[in-house]
Write an enzyme that holds these catalytic residues in place. Structure first.
Site, PDB file in Angstrom:
ATOM      1  N   ASP A 218       0.856  -1.177   0.000  1.00 28.83           N
ATOM      2  CA  ASP A 218       0.000   0.000   0.000  1.00 28.83           C
ATOM      3  C   ASP A 218       0.896   1.232   0.000  1.00 28.83           C
ATOM      4  O   ASP A 218       1.676   1.452   0.931  1.00 28.83           O
ATOM      5  CB  ASP A 218      -0.906   0.019   1.239  1.00 28.83           C
ATOM      6  CG  ASP A 218      -1.738   1.289   1.317  1.00 28.83           C
ATOM      7  OD1 ASP A 218      -2.580   1.491   0.423  1.00 28.83           O
ATOM      8  OD2 ASP A 218      -1.519   2.087   2.251  1.00 28.83           O
ATOM      9  N   GLU A 306      -1.885  -1.514  -6.019  1.00 26.16           N
ATOM     10  CA  GLU A 306      -3.129  -0.920  -6.502  1.00 26.16           C
ATOM     11  C   GLU A 306      -2.892  -0.153  -7.801  1.00 26.16           C
ATOM     12  O   GLU A 306      -1.801   0.363  -8.040  1.00 26.16           O
ATOM     13  CB  GLU A 306      -3.702   0.044  -5.457  1.00 26.16           C
ATOM     14  CG  GLU A 306      -4.257  -0.631  -4.223  1.00 26.16           C
ATOM     15  CD  GLU A 306      -4.820   0.377  -3.240  1.00 26.16           C
ATOM     16  OE1 GLU A 306      -6.048   0.440  -3.098  1.00 26.16           O
ATOM     17  OE2 GLU A 306      -4.022   1.083  -2.614  1.00 26.16           O
ATOM     18  N   CYS A 378     -14.075  -1.763  13.218  1.00 28.03           N
ATOM     19  CA  CYS A 378     -15.143  -2.478  12.525  1.00 28.03           C
ATOM     20  C   CYS A 378     -16.232  -2.878  13.535  1.00 28.03           C
ATOM     21  O   CYS A 378     -15.937  -3.114  14.711  1.00 28.03           O
ATOM     22  CB  CYS A 378     -14.560  -3.726  11.849  1.00 28.03           C
ATOM     23  SG  CYS A 378     -15.788  -4.706  10.950  1.00 28.03           S
ATOM     24  N   ASP A 387      -3.483   1.750   6.612  1.00 27.52           N
ATOM     25  CA  ASP A 387      -2.407   1.356   5.705  1.00 27.52           C
ATOM     26  C   ASP A 387      -2.104  -0.134   5.818  1.00 27.52           C
ATOM     27  O   ASP A 387      -1.935  -0.823   4.803  1.00 27.52           O
ATOM     28  CB  ASP A 387      -1.148   2.176   5.994  1.00 27.52           C
ATOM     29  CG  ASP A 387      -1.340   3.656   5.714  1.00 27.52           C
ATOM     30  OD1 ASP A 387      -2.249   3.990   4.932  1.00 27.52           O
ATOM     31  OD2 ASP A 387      -0.583   4.475   6.263  1.00 27.52           O
TER      32      ASP A 387
END
Length: 399
Positions: A218, A306, A378, A387
């Site tokens: 990332d 990505e 969450c 990250d």
């Protein structure tokens, strides 16, 4: 055979630097001379159409092809008597015409919507203060030794760097120069080549292990790269912030530049000092990027990244400088070709994959996550570092 770029810094004598500058100016003059002709013909034809003149009676078009522009230059070169009088290389005008032809073609196809990427504008006139370069086709610019470079109409120029890597392969027939160019940046000269080279021995020596770790990477600003590995480790690479670290020095030099008088010798010195700092930043960024990508390509079996839309991201005026300083697009490009060299596999995740928003435990996507949220919790109870979560989710695509 692999296409590869190769660049060396030159150490010309004052006379040779003058000849290099003259050829740089010749490239600019030919480019602008032919561009002025193209614009004049286009404007004339547009004016004639506005008068109601039919297409068959319009001023004949000026060819946009390289040979067509070169023909026009040969017919009108007498306008510049110094071209023949100073024994300038005839290859520079040829390449300048090719460069203009490519620029016009890119503009035309972009305007028609047939070219991918951002819109390309109509070519602009070259300016001396923007720096310059000139190119010669084939191997007309070529090394004559480990630290010597032959440039037509300039002579044999000493280099500051050793070219044994290239000269050895040229002598063995394992490399071929397709074209060479000389360029000036911050008052210093470089020569660069496009080379077709056999890299079999290098790639085999540094072959990535087939059983090496799989990593998800990332890229970010606060932390340059967060690397999650299949062996369970997470490594954070600090952002070197090359341009940010040079900002105070640049501010001081730019202030000194603003206080000089236009056209003065002191202003020219101040301009060179500012340009040198920017050049140092560019070199440091390139060095860091090459070391980072080479290490990954040689030691990892699979690399997952990505598909970042960097051109769109830099439109954010608050982050544009930091994103540009990071050089993500260059790093992704380097990973692509180095992975092919060394036998690792590069996997590019979809641009819309919610790597930072996805909970790796329950699969919930946090749609409320903002750029300022570095940590989020969450509903299942797991606390995520954005990250690290992004890197692990990327790793999970292939792990």
């Amino acid at each position: 055979m692999t296409l590869q770029g190769f660049r060396l810094e030159l150490a010309p004598t004052p006379e040779q630097a003058g000849r290099l500058s003259a050829h740089e100016g010749l490239h600019r003059v030919v480019f602008n001379h032919c561009l002025a002709r193209v614009k004049a013909v286009m404007d004339q034809r547009a004016a004639e159409r506005s008068y109601g003149i039919v297409d068959a009676d319009l001023t004949p078009v000026q060819s946009w092809s390289g040979p067509g522009l070169e023909k026009y230059w040969r017919e009108t070169a007498a306008t510049y008597p110094w071209f023949a009088g100073e024994r300038m290389s005839s290859r520079v005008p040829k390449e300048a015409c090719r460069s203009l032809a490519a620029a016009l073609s890119n503009w035309s196809t972009s305007k028609a919507g047939a070219r991918r990427g951002r819109k390309v504008g109509f070519p602009g006139f070259r300016r001396r203060k923007d720096g310059g370069r000139f190119r010669m086709d084939s191997d007309r610019i070529h090394p004559t030794g480990a630290r010597a470079m032959h440039i037509p109409a300039v002579g044999v120029v000493r280099t500051r760097e050793d070219a044994t890597w290239l000269t050895g392969r040229l002598a063995e027939g394992r490399a071929r120069i397709l074209g060479g160019a000389a360029s000036r940046v911050a008052g210093r000269w470089w020569v660069s080549f496009q080379v077709e080279v056999d890299r079999t021995d290098i790639n085999a020596h540094h072959r990535a292990p087939t059983d090496g770790p799989v990593v998800g990477i990332d890229l970010g600003i606060k932390t340059y790269a967060t690397i999650a590995s299949s062996d369970g480790t997470v490594v954070e690479v600090a952002n070197p912030r090359h341009l940010a670290r040079a900002q105070r020095k640049l501010a001081r030099l730019n202030k000194a530049l603003a206080r000089t008088q236009r056209g003065s010798a002191n202003r020219a010195k101040a301009v060179r000092k500012v340009a040198q700092v920017h050049l140092d930043v560019a070199h440091a960024r390139a060095d860091f990027g090459h070391k980072f990508t080479t290490e990954l390509a040689r030691t990892k079996s699979v690399i997952v990244v990505e598909d970042l839309h960097v051109a769109g991201m830099v439109k954010n005026r608050r982050l544009a400088r930091a994103i540009s300083d990071a050089g993500w697009a260059t790093v992704l490009h380097q990973l692509a070709y180095k992975a092919a060299w060394y036998g690792s596999r590069l996997v590019v995740a979809d641009r819309w994959f919610p790597s930072s928003r996805l909970c790796s435990a329950c699969g919930v996507i946090n749609t409320e996550l903002t750029l300022a949220d570095r940590v989020w919790t969450c509903p299942c109870g797991i606390v995520h570092d954005r990250d690290v979560t992004a890197a692990r989710n990327l790793l999970g695509l292939v792990a």
